[in-house]
Design a protein around this motif. Sequence first.
Motif, mmCIF file in Angstrom:
data_model
loop_
_atom_site.group_PDB
_atom_site.id
_atom_site.type_symbol
_atom_site.label_atom_id
_atom_site.label_comp_id
_atom_site.label_asym_id
_atom_site.label_seq_id
_atom_site.Cartn_x
_atom_site.Cartn_y
_atom_site.Cartn_z
ATOM 1 N N ASN A 237 0.839 -1.197 0.000
ATOM 2 C CA ASN A 237 0.000 0.000 0.000
ATOM 3 C C ASN A 237 0.878 1.253 0.000
ATOM 4 O O ASN A 237 1.778 1.401 0.817
ATOM 5 N N GLY A 238 0.639 2.129 -0.928
ATOM 6 C CA GLY A 238 1.421 3.360 -1.024
ATOM 7 C C GLY A 238 2.633 3.261 -1.918
ATOM 8 O O GLY A 238 3.340 4.259 -2.125
ATOM 9 N N LEU A 239 2.912 2.077 -2.471
ATOM 10 C CA LEU A 239 4.064 1.929 -3.371
ATOM 11 C C LEU A 239 3.808 2.695 -4.667
ATOM 12 O O LEU A 239 2.787 2.495 -5.335
ATOM 13 N N VAL A 254 11.974 7.450 -10.287
ATOM 14 C CA VAL A 254 12.075 7.743 -8.857
ATOM 15 C C VAL A 254 10.890 7.119 -8.136
ATOM 16 O O VAL A 254 9.908 6.701 -8.750
ATOM 17 N N GLY A 255 10.971 7.083 -6.796
ATOM 18 C CA GLY A 255 9.976 6.381 -6.010
ATOM 19 C C GLY A 255 8.895 7.250 -5.405
ATOM 20 O O GLY A 255 8.037 6.739 -4.681
ATOM 21 N N SER A 256 8.930 8.556 -5.667
ATOM 22 C CA SER A 256 7.885 9.422 -5.119
ATOM 23 C C SER A 256 7.755 10.673 -5.975
ATOM 24 O O SER A 256 8.692 11.060 -6.691
ATOM 25 N N LEU A 257 6.597 11.310 -5.868
ATOM 26 C CA LEU A 257 6.392 12.571 -6.574
ATOM 27 C C LEU A 257 7.335 13.642 -6.033
ATOM 28 O O LEU A 257 7.844 14.487 -6.790
ATOM 29 N N GLU A 258 7.615 13.604 -4.739
ATOM 30 C CA GLU A 258 8.547 14.559 -4.143
ATOM 31 C C GLU A 258 9.934 14.433 -4.771
ATOM 32 O O GLU A 258 10.578 15.447 -5.090
ATOM 33 N N GLN A 259 10.412 13.202 -4.962
ATOM 34 C CA GLN A 259 11.718 13.001 -5.597
ATOM 35 C C GLN A 259 11.704 13.487 -7.043
ATOM 36 O O GLN A 259 12.687 14.052 -7.523
ATOM 37 N N ALA A 260 10.603 13.270 -7.730
ATOM 38 C CA ALA A 260 10.483 13.724 -9.113
ATOM 39 C C ALA A 260 10.594 15.240 -9.190
ATOM 40 O O ALA A 260 11.306 15.793 -10.042
ATOM 41 N N PRO A 310 10.023 -4.588 -2.359
ATOM 42 C CA PRO A 310 9.901 -3.218 -1.839
ATOM 43 C C PRO A 310 9.133 -3.136 -0.525
ATOM 44 O O PRO A 310 8.121 -2.444 -0.408
ATOM 45 N N ILE A 311 9.629 -3.850 0.485
ATOM 46 C CA ILE A 311 9.006 -3.835 1.810
ATOM 47 C C ILE A 311 9.963 -3.158 2.769
ATOM 48 O O ILE A 311 11.128 -3.546 2.873
ATOM 49 N N GLY A 312 9.486 -2.153 3.488
ATOM 50 C CA GLY A 312 10.354 -1.431 4.405
ATOM 51 C C GLY A 312 10.614 -2.174 5.705
ATOM 52 O O GLY A 312 11.713 -2.124 6.248
ATOM 53 N N GLU A 313 9.615 -2.879 6.210
ATOM 54 C CA GLU A 313 9.740 -3.538 7.506
ATOM 55 C C GLU A 313 10.610 -4.789 7.350
ATOM 56 O O GLU A 313 10.288 -5.702 6.594
ATOM 57 N N PRO A 314 11.737 -4.859 8.059
ATOM 58 C CA PRO A 314 12.712 -5.924 7.826
ATOM 59 C C PRO A 314 12.178 -7.339 8.006
ATOM 60 O O PRO A 314 12.445 -8.223 7.193
#
Length: 332
Positions: A237-239, A254-260, A310-314
């Motif tokens: 969710n949110g990817l 890039v991985g986000s609109l902010e990075q773009a 692409p999972i952040g939680e280890p």
Amino acid sequence: MSYRLSLLDKSPVLADESASSALQRTLHLAQLAERWGYHRFWLAEHHNIAQLASPSPEVLIAWIIAQTQHIRVGSGGVMLQHYSSYKVAENFNLLASLAPGRIDLGVGKAPGGLPLSTRALQAGVNAEAKGSFADQLRQLSQWLDAPPQKSVDEESLYATPLPSRPASRFLLGASEESATLAAQQGWQLVFAAHLNGDSQLMENTLATYYRLSGQRALVAVQAVVADSPAEADLLVNGLRHYHVKVNGGQGVNVGSLEQAERYVRQGGFTDYVIEPRTPSLLKGTAAQVRAQLDALHQRYAVEEFIIDTPIGEPKARIRSLELLAATHLVAA
């Protein structure tokens, strides 16, 4: 179904975590991947991104091969535009001499960061003398193709040390242009479906590479495995992925609109388009993801998938890769 699974790792850094902890987790994942039966473990290259701790995959490769036994380790990939082809050849010839038969050199055309880091990496570089990416790849091939030790002329230049088993060569790309370049220069293609999952583009690119080289390309995909489909949905969710297309300049994923938007600001671009991208994302239970991989294998004759999770939680990420490995090894 007979195909290999390999892993791509970006050394993600969690909030309030040190880079040292993130890198220790990368090493642990490589050791687990070897135990689970993954074929390769590749390290990505990213610059000036606090959330990722891997700007120099060749350094991490040396660290990981010293603490694993047999898994192949490589770059996914070295961003060649920033470096001397000669120096890249030296680095990977040294790695191949340290771990014969275990080293992969993956090369990419992307900058691996935003314009600020690109300018810093390329400060003082004569772009005209460096040539096009195709020129740089050709130069790199020449340095890697040095003659065996008994033929070495001491008055000539070589990328020493000269390994008995050189690094395997891979070109990362997502276009028919990349497929043509890889085939022409004898590099194995890795189609980056984890960044651009357009099925028609993938079909055309893979077909072009096979027609020109007679070899099958590897395919990089994003895959998330969980104990239930609902849990897998929550994990992704949110990817998001975005492509910045710049008129007259190099585009970037890039991985986000902010990075773009930051890419546009740092580059001072005025004529550009920011486009959402749909990666090739496989998700669900282990059996469901296995079925999706089987379908891609059947449709495109893919012999190896590079898995980006692409999972952040280890813990969830390790669980995902363990479930996938177990299902693949049982069913293979």
